[in-house]
Each structure stands twice: as structure tokens, then as C-alpha cells.
Scaffold this motif. Structure first.
Motif: not given
Length: 415
Positions: A188-213
Motif C-alpha cells: 500500500c501507499s501511505d494514503g492507507l497506512s498514514g490514515f487507517v490504524a494498523r489494527d484496523t488494517i489487520e482486522e480487514q486482512l483477517s476478516a476472511g474476505l476475498s482479495p477484491a473485497e
């Protein structure tokens, strides 16, 4: 066991900018995010140049050592191309781009990284950042002078210390790591990491959704957080290439590189070649840039105030007419009756004499803007010409429309 990548790439201009200087590429053997910088057309040209060079090495059957060599050479070619373009076009001097790339070599992944774009890994429910930012605040963290929490709000958190600028000393960090089935990677570019908290990013990656979702959700979260910068993400899962969930086969190009893909080098015959057929065009496509986006915005305000004082002194003295004429060649953006307004002159008065007058009271309401940009306009934004002012108003209009869309769904705009 043979492996493959199942991926999705997404990019958005963000809440303020009207063009995208990020570029992204996701292919069967290569993932790349590049965040361009340099103002005007420089950022999108720099990031697109990196993608153009790297997609040509998106092919199979490479050993780890060979893949590492090819990736390093492709980045070096991209860096030389950035130097060549900047030399030919003086207005692009100083342009550059971050680059974070993962290249699959059989069951290995080669990671190349320079700048403050990031790569993350989710493995066995453990979420880690696998790149180290080349930034000023990361240096402060490494030296123990600030904490990671303090870095997230540091006023110089966007200052990078290493990017591809065309200088021969611009060398990315390159390393290899094992790829395991079940791994999930995020670039990701810092447009994501600079504005969305790390634990929120982790939560999304762990949600079991497809890469596109997952990629769509991350972009949406960045916009809801008020990201004014471009946002680019690539989510990729390591899968069994002969399993029930097959790997992706069609390359995806997003951001500035996708916008510049109309002109090609040669007729493409394979999926990778189609993506590789990106333009090297460098038409003068100037990017509007808000004054507050620069590092020297505070310095600019002080210089403007000093200039105003100097003008007042001149008007009081013998050079009154010349000083007045100078003020009428200046422009700035400010507030008039709650609307973004272009002014001629300088935002100062000389007793009963106003040194500015409105030129265009636009349809952009200050109440529709994200808080940060509303405050900037209220404090006035200096521009070089009326044309530049119109371009910056266009940027603000885009931000206002995006905010209105978010608010209409009950979502906040900005923090």
C-alpha cells in the motif's frame, strides 16, 4: 507444492486531489506499488515509469537469485529513465517515487523496497510489517527519540529520506523470503497506512474476505478517515496453484500507470505483455497542488505576511504606486460569505484601504470541505496566478463533492 498468487489491486485519488500520482500493478508473478511525488506532472510520470519497467519481468520459471537480479536491474533501469526524463524536461526536476515490489520466484518471494510505501504480511493470524519506512520519523524511532504512536502525528511524518529520483545512489533494499500457502500480503501507499490504524488494517486482512473485497474495504476506510492523498492497495493471497481456489492470471494496472496505458511500445501478445505496454509519454499534464500540501506552508505564510508588511511600508513611502501595482498581480484563495473565493491582491489592509478584491466567488461551500482544507482556505491559500487559483479550486470542488457523498450515507468526512 506449486504456488500462485490470487490478487486484487485498487487505487483512488483521495478526497482532495483531482489526479492520481500513485501507480500499482498486480500480475501472476509480480506485485508493485509506487507513490509518485514532485509536483505538477512529475509524480505520475515517475510512478508510471517504474511500473513500465517492472512489468516486463513478470514471468515464470525464475530461481530466487535470478529473480533478485532481474528485479534490481529493472529498478535501476527505471531510475535511469526517471533521470533521463527529468533532464529533458527541467520542470520535472526533483520528481521521484517510492517503490515496494514483491516478485514470485517459484516458492520464494523477492522483496524490493524504497520509500514509505509499505508491505505487510498476515501469516497464521500474526500480522507484521515486512518493510521499514525510509522516512524522517522512522529515523527518529530507530534512534529512540520518539515512539511509533508519536510518529503517527509527527508534523514531518510525510518526509521521506530515500526514493527513486534518478540519482545513481538511489538503491532499494532487496531481500528474499519464503512464500507459504495461506499467507496474505498487503502492499500500500501511505494514503492507507498514514490514515487507517494498523489494527484496523489487520482486522480487514483477517476478516476472511476475498482479495477484491478486502482491497475495496481498505480504500473505503481510507476515504472515511479523510485521506487527502492518493490511496493504492494490493491484496494478494498465496494459494495452491492446482487447488480449488485458482491463482489470478490477468494483470491489473491501477492509478497513474493505468491512465497512461493508451500508448504502447509494441503490440502485446500475452497478459503480462498487455500490462507491460504502458506509455512512456510525458505530455505536460500539470497537476494542481494546494499550497498547504507543501512542506513549507508555514514558512510561506510567514513570508506572505512579511511581504505584506513590506508593501505597506512601500506604499507609505515614495514607491506607493509601484507597490500597489505589485499587489494587483498577486492572487490568493480565501473565504467570502462561506464560499471559496479567488482574490486579486494580498490579504492585508492599509488602514481603510483594502489591498485585495474578489475576482471569483465560486460555488464551492466551505461547509462542504474536510475540516483541514476548510481551515486552510479560511487562513488563505497563496497561488502564483489566477490560472493556478482556478486549478486549486477544482481540487477543492472534488474534495467537497466526495465529502457530500460520504455525508449523504451517514459517514463522516475527515477526522
Amino acid at each position: 507444492m506449486p504456488i500462485g498468487l490470487r490478487y486484487a489491486a485498487r487505487s483512488d485519488v483521495g478526497l482532495v486531489r483531482s489526479d492520481n500520482q500513485d501507480s500499482g500493478y498486480a500480475g501472476p508473478h509480480l506485485l508493485v506499488v509506487a507513490d509518485g511525488m514532485g509536483g505538477h506532472a512529475g509524480g505520475d510520470i515517475a510512478s508510471s515509469t517504474v511500473i513500465t519497467e517492472l512489468v516486463e519481468i513478470d514471468h515464470d520459471s525464475l530461481a530466487a537469485g535470478e529473480a533478485s537480479t532481474q528485479l534490481s536491474r529493472a529498478l535501476a533501469r527505471a531510475n535511469r529513465e526517471i533521470a533521463r526524463i527529468a533532464e529533458e524536461r527541467s520542470e520535472l526536476t526533483g520528481m521521484g517515487t517510492t517503490t515496494t515490489a514483491l516478485m514470485r520466484a517459484r516458492n520464494k518471494l523477492i522483496l524490493a523496497h524504497i520509500g514509505d510505501s509499505r508491505a505487510y504480511l498476515l501469516r497464521d493470524e500474526v500480522f507484521t510489517q515486512i518493510t521499514t519506512d525510509h522516512s524522517f520519523v522512522q529515523t527518529l524511532i530507530d534512534e529512540g527519540r520518539i515512539t511509533e504512536d508519536e510518529a503517527s502525528t509527527h508534523p514531518q511524518r510525510s518526509v521521506v529520506t530515500r526514493v527513486l529520483t534518478g540519482d545513481e545512489d538511489d538503491e532499494p533494499d532487496v531481500g528474499a523470503r519464503e512464500a507459504r500457502i495461506g499467507d496474505r500480503y498487503l502492499l500500500c501507499s501511505d494514503g492507507l497506512s498514514g490514515f487507517v490504524a494498523r489494527d484496523t488494517i489487520e482486522e480487514q486482512l483477517s476478516a476472511g474476505l476475498s482479495p477484491a473485497e478486502t482491497a475495496d474495504n481498505l480504500i473505503a476506510l481510507a476515504l472515511k478517515a479523510g485521506a487527502p492523498d492518493n490511496v493504492t492497495v494490493i491484496v494478494a493471497d498465496v494459494v495452491n496453484s492446482s487447488g480449488p481456489t485458482p491463482p489470478s492470471t490477468q494483470p491489473q494496472v491501477v492509478g497513474a500507470a493505468a491512465q497512461r496505458s493508451s500508448a504502447t511500445r509494441a503490440v502485446p501478445t500475452t497478459p503480462a505483455a498487455k500490462a507491460a505496454a504502458l506509455t512512456r509519454e510525458t505530455e505536460d499534464d500539470e497537476r494542481p497542488e494546494l499550497a498547504e500540501e507543501g512542506r513549507s506552508s508555514r514558512t510561506g505564510r510567514w513570508l506572505r505576511r512579511l511581504a505584506a508588511l513590506g508593501v505597506v511600508a512601500l506604499i507609505l513611502g515614495a514607491g506607493g504606486y509601484g507597490a500597489w501595482a505589485w499587489t494587483q498581480q498577486q492572487y490568493y484563495i480565501g473565504d467570502s460569505e462561506g464560499r471559496v473565493t479567488i482574490y486579486r491582491g494580498i490579504p492585508s489592509d492599509l488602514g481603510p484601504i483594502s489591498l485585495s478584491s474578489p475576482v471569483d466567488q465560486t460555488d464551492v461551500l466551505l461547509s462542504d470541505l474536510p475540516d483541514f482544507y476548510r481551515t486552510s482556505v479560511e487562513e488563505t491559500v497563496t497561488v502564483d496566478s489566477e490560472r493556478d487559483a482556478q486549478k486549486k479550486v477544482d481540487d477543492l470542488r472534488v474534495a467537497a463533492k466526495r465529502c457530500a457523498t460520504l455525508r449523504s450515507t451517514g459517514e463522516p468526512c475527515g477526522r
